[in-house]
Design an enzyme around this catalytic site. Structure first.
Site, PDB file in Angstrom:
ATOM      1  N   HIS A 100      -2.953  -8.794  -0.064  1.00 15.69           N
ATOM      2  CA  HIS A 100      -3.694  -8.009   1.310  1.00 15.69           C
ATOM      3  C   HIS A 100      -4.752  -8.382   2.218  1.00 15.69           C
ATOM      4  CE1 HIS A 100      -0.393  -5.846  -0.735  1.00 15.69           C
ATOM      5  NE2 HIS A 100       0.315  -5.114   0.131  1.00 15.69           N
ATOM      6  N   ASP A 103      -7.533  -6.191   0.031  1.00  8.92           N
ATOM      7  CA  ASP A 103      -7.358  -6.008  -1.544  1.00  8.92           C
ATOM      8  C   ASP A 103      -9.112  -6.648  -1.740  1.00  8.92           C
ATOM      9  OD1 ASP A 103      -4.560  -5.053  -2.027  1.00  8.92           O
ATOM     10  OD2 ASP A 103      -3.870  -7.412  -1.982  1.00  8.92           O
TER      11      ASP A 103
HETATM   12  C1  XUL Z   1       5.059  -2.102  -2.070  1.00 13.25           C
HETATM   13  C2  XUL Z   1       4.850  -3.652  -2.145  1.00 13.25           C
HETATM   14  C3  XUL Z   1       3.836  -4.070  -1.390  1.00 13.25           C
HETATM   15  C4  XUL Z   1       4.460  -5.191  -0.485  1.00 13.25           C
HETATM   16  C5  XUL Z   1       2.891  -6.454  -0.013  1.00 13.25           C
HETATM   17  O1  XUL Z   1       5.814  -1.639  -2.942  1.00 13.25           O
HETATM   18  O2  XUL Z   1       5.488  -3.842  -3.189  1.00 13.25           O
HETATM   19  O3  XUL Z   1       2.739  -4.402  -2.099  1.00 13.25           O
HETATM   20  O4  XUL Z   1       4.295  -6.440  -1.644  1.00 13.25           O
HETATM   21  O5  XUL Z   1       2.874  -5.088   0.827  1.00 13.25           O
END
Ligand code: XUL
Ligand code: CO
Length: 436
Positions: A100, A103
């Site tokens: 993300h 992150d």
């Molecule tokens: C949350 C989840 C996230 C997604 C990406 O439960 O799985 O980490 O994979 O936003």
């Protein structure tokens, strides 16, 4: 400088090895159904849990020892973390990572500052990718942590927040493109609601569709050719997440002209929270040409929330691989370990144990599934079970050349219906156990 000085590159040593820091089943060069395991599995380390996880839970603060991290949210710390991450991923022998925006780089006070921070870290990520050959499976934007997203991002009641989310995804797409990302994921962190007393569901869903179309349009404009992925999850943080399961997501995509633009990223723990098995969710997506990628983890049957544990259950991985092999793999998707070590597993070496075990479990699942498929035991059984639709009246039903009236006539003219046959569920379950 090494951040994991005691650990050298993890090697494949075969099933008899007693070395906990070696692969017993994942031999990247081994061929399974005409593909090298490395290319079939496309294993991916996720940045958020693995390099940003602290081990905190709703009852306690972080426990994880991460000696390289100064605990600050500075850009310098973020850039240093890139070296840690790539040393880890390289030693593990994982070909991909996923992230993300927030992150990898700290959010600033303004969007402009956040974008600047992201550019600095993206430069470091690009250099690390070039140095190691590790590639980006997917990028995404975190639109759930910051308090501005309290009412949602694309489904917020606040138009300015919608605009902010759009700007954030615009940037995340640009960075994903710059880093050669092969996919872009939407997980609707707070796209849902708790109570209809304050919610215009129709408007929120329309806005979500508009948002995703804008993303598709912008991707086209900047030349991002990666696959868009929508990640179902039934609950957490909201009570009613709009992306509940594969069926809800595909209904949303179909209703809003997004089929063909978007596939699904199916996560095990999300499947089980929705009351489905992972195999069900994978197959549901696959039969509609929408199985794009997976977030490989597992929940705990005794705990009712998204525990995001590393997958170690061979029965589970075999079921996953039966579906994945049926569509010839996941490319351009992959097997992303959206999983975190337990807060009690606080040493850096636990990150290796967790990933090695999960990669081995999936490699073993792949080989078992391939053996089942080679013998054709399930396929032959299922084909035979539906043979009444291969000819005669069944074939006409499938072709659409009969209707209620002609079917009634058919039954009235028959003395006896064809006899039902046993579904042999237990026999098949026993048979599968023979391959494990
Ligand atoms: C949350 C989840 C996230 C997604 C990406 O439960 O799985 O980490 O994979 O936003
Ligand atoms: Co996920």
């Amino acid at each position: 400088m090494s951040f994991f000085p005691e650990i050298s590159k993890i090697q494949y040593e075969g099933p008899k090895s007693k070395n906990p820091l070696a692969f017993k089943h994942y031999n990247p060069d081994e061929i399974v159904e005409n593909q090298r395991l490395k290319e079939l599995m496309r294993f991916t380390v996720c940045y958020w849990h693995t390099f940003r996880g602290t081990g905190s839970d709703p009852f306690g603060s972080g426990t994880l020892q991460r000696p390289w991290d100064d605990g600050s949210n500075s850009v310098e710390n973020a850039v240093k973390r890139v070296d840690v991450a790539f040393e880890f991923i390289e030693k593990l022998g994982c070909p991909f990572y996923a992230f993300h925006d927030r992150d990898v780089a700290p959010e600033g006070d303004t969007l402009a500052q956040s974008n600047k921070n992201l550019d600095v870290v993206a430069k470091a990520l690009k250099a690390a990718q070039q140095r190691t050959g590790i590639k980006l499976l997917w990028g995404t934007a975190n639109m759930f942590s910051n308090p501005r997203f309290m009412h949602g991002a694309a489904t917020t009641c606040n138009a300015d927040v919608f605009a902010f989310a759009a700007a954030q995804v615009k940037k995340a797409l640009e960075v994903t493109l710059e880093l050669g990302g092969e996919n872009y994921v939407f997980w609707g962190g707070r796209e849902g609601y708790h109570n209809l007393f304050n919610t215009d569901m129709k408007r929120e869903l329309d806005h979500l569709a508009k948002f995703m179309h804008m993303a598709v349009d912008y991707a086209k404009k900047i030349g991002f050719k990666g696959q868009f992925l929508f990640e179902p999850k039934p609950k957490e943080p909201t009570k009613h997440q709009y992306d509940f399961d594969a069926a809800a997501c595909l209904n949303f995509c179909r209703a809003n002209g997004l089929m063909g633009h978007v596939k699904l990223n199916i996560e095990t723990n999300h499947a089980t929270l929705a009351g489905h098995t992972m195999m069900h969710e994978l197959e549901y997506a696959r039969i509609q040409g929408a199985l794009g990628s997976i977030d490989a983890n597992t929940g705990d049957l005794m705990l009712g929330w998204d525990t995001d544990q590393f997958p170690t259950d061979i029965y589970l991985t075999t079921q996953c691989m039966l579906v994945i092999l049926e569509q010839g793999g996941l490319t351009p998707g992959g097997v992303n370990f959206d999983a975190k070590v337990r807060r009690e597993s606080f040493e850096p070496v636990d990150l290796f144990h967790a990933h090695i075990g999960a990669m081995d479990a999936f490699a073993r699942g792949a080989k078992i599934a391939a053996a089942i498929r080679k013998d054709g035991v399930l396929k032959d059984f299922v084909k035979n079970r539906y043979r009444s639709f291969d000819s005669g009246i069944g074939a006409e039903i499938e072709k659409g050349t009969v209707n209620f009236e002609t079917l009634e006539k058919y039954v009235l003219a028959k003395h006896e219906l064809a006899a039902n046959e046993s579904g042999r569920q237990e026999y098949l379950e026993n048979l599968i156990n023979q391959y494990l």
